[in-house]
Scaffold this motif. Structure first.
Motif, PDB file in Angstrom:
ATOM      1  N   GLN A 104      33.911  46.521  49.331  1.00 58.22           N
ATOM      2  CA  GLN A 104      34.958  45.645  49.859  1.00 58.22           C
ATOM      3  C   GLN A 104      34.794  44.220  49.334  1.00 58.22           C
ATOM      4  OE1 GLN A 104      34.115  46.557  53.957  1.00 58.22           O
ATOM      5  NE2 GLN A 104      35.981  47.790  54.172  1.00 58.22           N
ATOM      6  N   ARG A 105      33.568  43.740  49.297  1.00 57.26           N
ATOM      7  CA  ARG A 105      33.316  42.375  48.798  1.00 57.26           C
ATOM      8  C   ARG A 105      33.773  42.201  47.354  1.00 57.26           C
ATOM      9  NH1 ARG A 105      30.371  39.842  52.537  1.00 57.26           N
ATOM     10  NH2 ARG A 105      28.980  41.111  53.784  1.00 57.26           N
ATOM     11  N   ILE A 106      33.444  43.162  46.520  1.00 58.40           N
ATOM     12  CA  ILE A 106      33.795  43.021  45.107  1.00 58.40           C
ATOM     13  C   ILE A 106      35.302  43.209  44.906  1.00 58.40           C
ATOM     14  CG2 ILE A 106      33.335  45.395  44.345  1.00 58.40           C
ATOM     15  CD1 ILE A 106      32.605  42.067  42.474  1.00 58.40           C
ATOM     16  N   LEU A 107      35.935  44.073  45.680  1.00 58.53           N
ATOM     17  CA  LEU A 107      37.391  44.216  45.582  1.00 58.53           C
ATOM     18  C   LEU A 107      38.095  42.918  45.992  1.00 58.53           C
ATOM     19  CD1 LEU A 107      37.921  47.842  46.899  1.00 58.53           C
ATOM     20  CD2 LEU A 107      38.693  46.968  44.680  1.00 58.53           C
ATOM     21  N   ILE A 108      37.601  42.281  47.036  1.00 53.77           N
ATOM     22  CA  ILE A 108      38.196  41.009  47.472  1.00 53.77           C
ATOM     23  C   ILE A 108      37.956  39.930  46.413  1.00 53.77           C
ATOM     24  CG2 ILE A 108      38.056  39.143  49.182  1.00 53.77           C
ATOM     25  CD1 ILE A 108      37.420  41.379  51.270  1.00 53.77           C
ATOM     26  N   ALA A 120      37.403  40.304  43.191  1.00 53.21           N
ATOM     27  CA  ALA A 120      38.206  40.596  42.001  1.00 53.21           C
ATOM     28  C   ALA A 120      39.687  40.274  42.254  1.00 53.21           C
ATOM     29  CB  ALA A 120      38.036  42.055  41.602  1.00 53.21           C
ATOM     30  N   THR A 121      40.168  40.585  43.443  1.00 52.28           N
ATOM     31  CA  THR A 121      41.563  40.263  43.777  1.00 52.28           C
ATOM     32  C   THR A 121      41.777  38.759  43.775  1.00 52.28           C
ATOM     33  OG1 THR A 121      41.738  42.291  45.102  1.00 52.28           O
ATOM     34  CG2 THR A 121      43.385  40.566  45.505  1.00 52.28           C
ATOM     35  N   ASP A 122      40.849  38.030  44.370  1.00 50.23           N
ATOM     36  CA  ASP A 122      40.949  36.568  44.379  1.00 50.23           C
ATOM     37  C   ASP A 122      41.027  36.020  42.957  1.00 50.23           C
ATOM     38  OD1 ASP A 122      40.753  36.749  47.124  1.00 50.23           O
ATOM     39  OD2 ASP A 122      38.857  35.650  47.268  1.00 50.23           O
ATOM     40  N   GLU A 123      40.125  36.486  42.110  1.00 46.45           N
ATOM     41  CA  GLU A 123      40.111  36.000  40.735  1.00 46.45           C
ATOM     42  C   GLU A 123      41.402  36.376  40.011  1.00 46.45           C
ATOM     43  OE1 GLU A 123      36.576  37.083  38.557  1.00 46.45           O
ATOM     44  OE2 GLU A 123      35.264  36.316  40.153  1.00 46.45           O
ATOM     45  N   PHE A 124      41.822  37.604  40.170  1.00 43.59           N
ATOM     46  CA  PHE A 124      43.028  38.083  39.488  1.00 43.59           C
ATOM     47  C   PHE A 124      44.251  37.250  39.882  1.00 43.59           C
ATOM     48  CE2 PHE A 124      46.732  40.629  38.694  1.00 43.59           C
ATOM     49  CZ  PHE A 124      46.453  41.299  37.510  1.00 43.59           C
ATOM     50  N   VAL A 125      44.412  37.025  41.173  1.00 47.70           N
ATOM     51  CA  VAL A 125      45.582  36.299  41.655  1.00 47.70           C
ATOM     52  C   VAL A 125      45.493  34.812  41.319  1.00 47.70           C
ATOM     53  CG1 VAL A 125      46.816  35.584  43.757  1.00 47.70           C
ATOM     54  CG2 VAL A 125      46.127  37.975  43.461  1.00 47.70           C
ATOM     55  N   ILE A 126      44.340  34.221  41.493  1.00 49.85           N
ATOM     56  CA  ILE A 126      44.207  32.770  41.323  1.00 49.85           C
ATOM     57  C   ILE A 126      44.093  32.372  39.854  1.00 49.85           C
ATOM     58  CG2 ILE A 126      42.729  30.779  41.831  1.00 49.85           C
ATOM     59  CD1 ILE A 126      42.150  32.279  44.561  1.00 49.85           C
ATOM     60  N   THR A 127      43.267  33.106  39.076  1.00 51.67           N
ATOM     61  CA  THR A 127      43.038  32.705  37.678  1.00 51.67           C
ATOM     62  C   THR A 127      43.808  33.561  36.685  1.00 51.67           C
ATOM     63  OG1 THR A 127      41.140  34.154  37.260  1.00 51.67           O
ATOM     64  CG2 THR A 127      40.689  32.013  38.316  1.00 51.67           C
ATOM     65  N   ARG A 177      33.786  38.241  33.708  1.00 52.66           N
ATOM     66  CA  ARG A 177      32.935  39.336  33.206  1.00 52.66           C
ATOM     67  C   ARG A 177      31.977  39.831  34.280  1.00 52.66           C
ATOM     68  NH1 ARG A 177      31.410  38.276  26.891  1.00 52.66           N
ATOM     69  NH2 ARG A 177      33.567  38.149  26.205  1.00 52.66           N
ATOM     70  N   GLN A 178      31.389  38.892  35.007  1.00 52.16           N
ATOM     71  CA  GLN A 178      30.426  39.268  36.049  1.00 52.16           C
ATOM     72  C   GLN A 178      31.113  40.095  37.136  1.00 52.16           C
ATOM     73  OE1 GLN A 178      28.589  35.945  38.062  1.00 52.16           O
ATOM     74  NE2 GLN A 178      27.429  37.254  39.437  1.00 52.16           N
ATOM     75  N   THR A 179      32.258  39.643  37.589  1.00 50.64           N
ATOM     76  CA  THR A 179      32.985  40.376  38.629  1.00 50.64           C
ATOM     77  C   THR A 179      33.435  41.730  38.107  1.00 50.64           C
ATOM     78  OG1 THR A 179      33.684  38.318  39.688  1.00 50.64           O
ATOM     79  CG2 THR A 179      34.979  40.289  40.187  1.00 50.64           C
ATOM     80  N   TRP A 180      33.922  41.755  36.869  1.00 49.28           N
ATOM     81  CA  TRP A 180      34.370  43.025  36.282  1.00 49.28           C
ATOM     82  C   TRP A 180      33.216  44.026  36.216  1.00 49.28           C
ATOM     83  CZ3 TRP A 180      39.063  44.926  35.461  1.00 49.28           C
ATOM     84  CH2 TRP A 180      39.177  46.106  34.740  1.00 49.28           C
ATOM     85  N   ALA A 181      32.060  43.558  35.805  1.00 47.20           N
ATOM     86  CA  ALA A 181      30.895  44.444  35.710  1.00 47.20           C
ATOM     87  C   ALA A 181      30.550  45.028  37.074  1.00 47.20           C
ATOM     88  CB  ALA A 181      29.707  43.685  35.121  1.00 47.20           C
ATOM     89  N   GLN A 182      30.623  44.209  38.110  1.00 44.10           N
ATOM     90  CA  GLN A 182      30.338  44.697  39.465  1.00 44.10           C
ATOM     91  C   GLN A 182      31.428  45.664  39.927  1.00 44.10           C
ATOM     92  OE1 GLN A 182      29.748  41.337  42.057  1.00 44.10           O
ATOM     93  NE2 GLN A 182      28.133  40.481  40.777  1.00 44.10           N
TER      94      GLN A 182
END
Length: 180
Positions: free
Chosen positions: A119-123, A125-132, A137-142
């Motif tokens: 759940q933490r990594i999905l949140i 990744a969603t934050d990064e996707f929407v905001i940036t 790379r680090q989030t994608w790897a996780q």
């Protein structure tokens, strides 16, 4: 109920097919009207093309578990302050095993107590996707340790779909289906 920039249409504006789809959709969500369909359905062809794609992201063709999809959608709705999206998916998320306590944690963010690593990594990744508009790379790897390749692709498509939908709903000022 406010009409928004484009008032929800009826039979004349939607045409017979989209009118029936909107009526069936309203029954499914237990509302007198599925306002989003009554607005988007006024672009008759685009609505008919969008609907199966949208349904595929939430239905039997989805590669993401329903809980994961609802987590992403709720987080997008929260980030975009889209009450319509939140109202629809708070209800749907409960039917997919995302209770109110978990929803509150999703809105709190990835550092909320009691979230799983997934759940933490999905949140995050969603934050990064929407905001940036990307995922680091680090989030994608996780994220890739929790999702398969098809699920990773679907995550991106789902986040983009609901981000765009939130922007459309907000811009068109689509009235809530359940104003109270």
């Amino acid at each position: 109920m406010s009409a928004g920039h484009i008032a929800p249409g009826g039979f004349k504006e939607l045409g017979p097919l989209n009118w029936v789809i909107a009526k069936v959709g309203a029954r499914v969500i237990l509302a007198p009207r599925f306002t989003l369909f009554n607005v988007l359905g006024q672009h008759r062809i685009l609505f008919l093309l969008w609907l199966p794609y949208s349904a595929a992201l939430l239905g039997a063709l989805s590669k993401l578990p329903g809980r994961d999809a609802e987590l992403v959608i709720l987080r997008v709705g929260h980030l975009r302050d889209c009450e319509y999206e939140l109202q629809q998916h708070r209800r749907l998320a409960r039917t997919r095993g995302v209770d109110q306590q978990t929803q509150a944690k999703i809105f709190e963010g990835p550092d909320a107590d009691g979230l799983t690593d997934r759940q933490r990594i999905l949140i995050t990744a969603t934050d990064e996707f929407v905001i940036t508009r990307s995922v680091s790379r680090q989030t994608w790897a996780q994220l890739a340790t929790h999702l398969t390749k098809p699920q990773l692709i679907e995550f991106c498509m789902l986040a983009a779909q609901y981000d765009g939908l939130a922007a459309t709903i907000t811009t068109l000022q689509v009235p809530l289906d359940f104003p109270n």
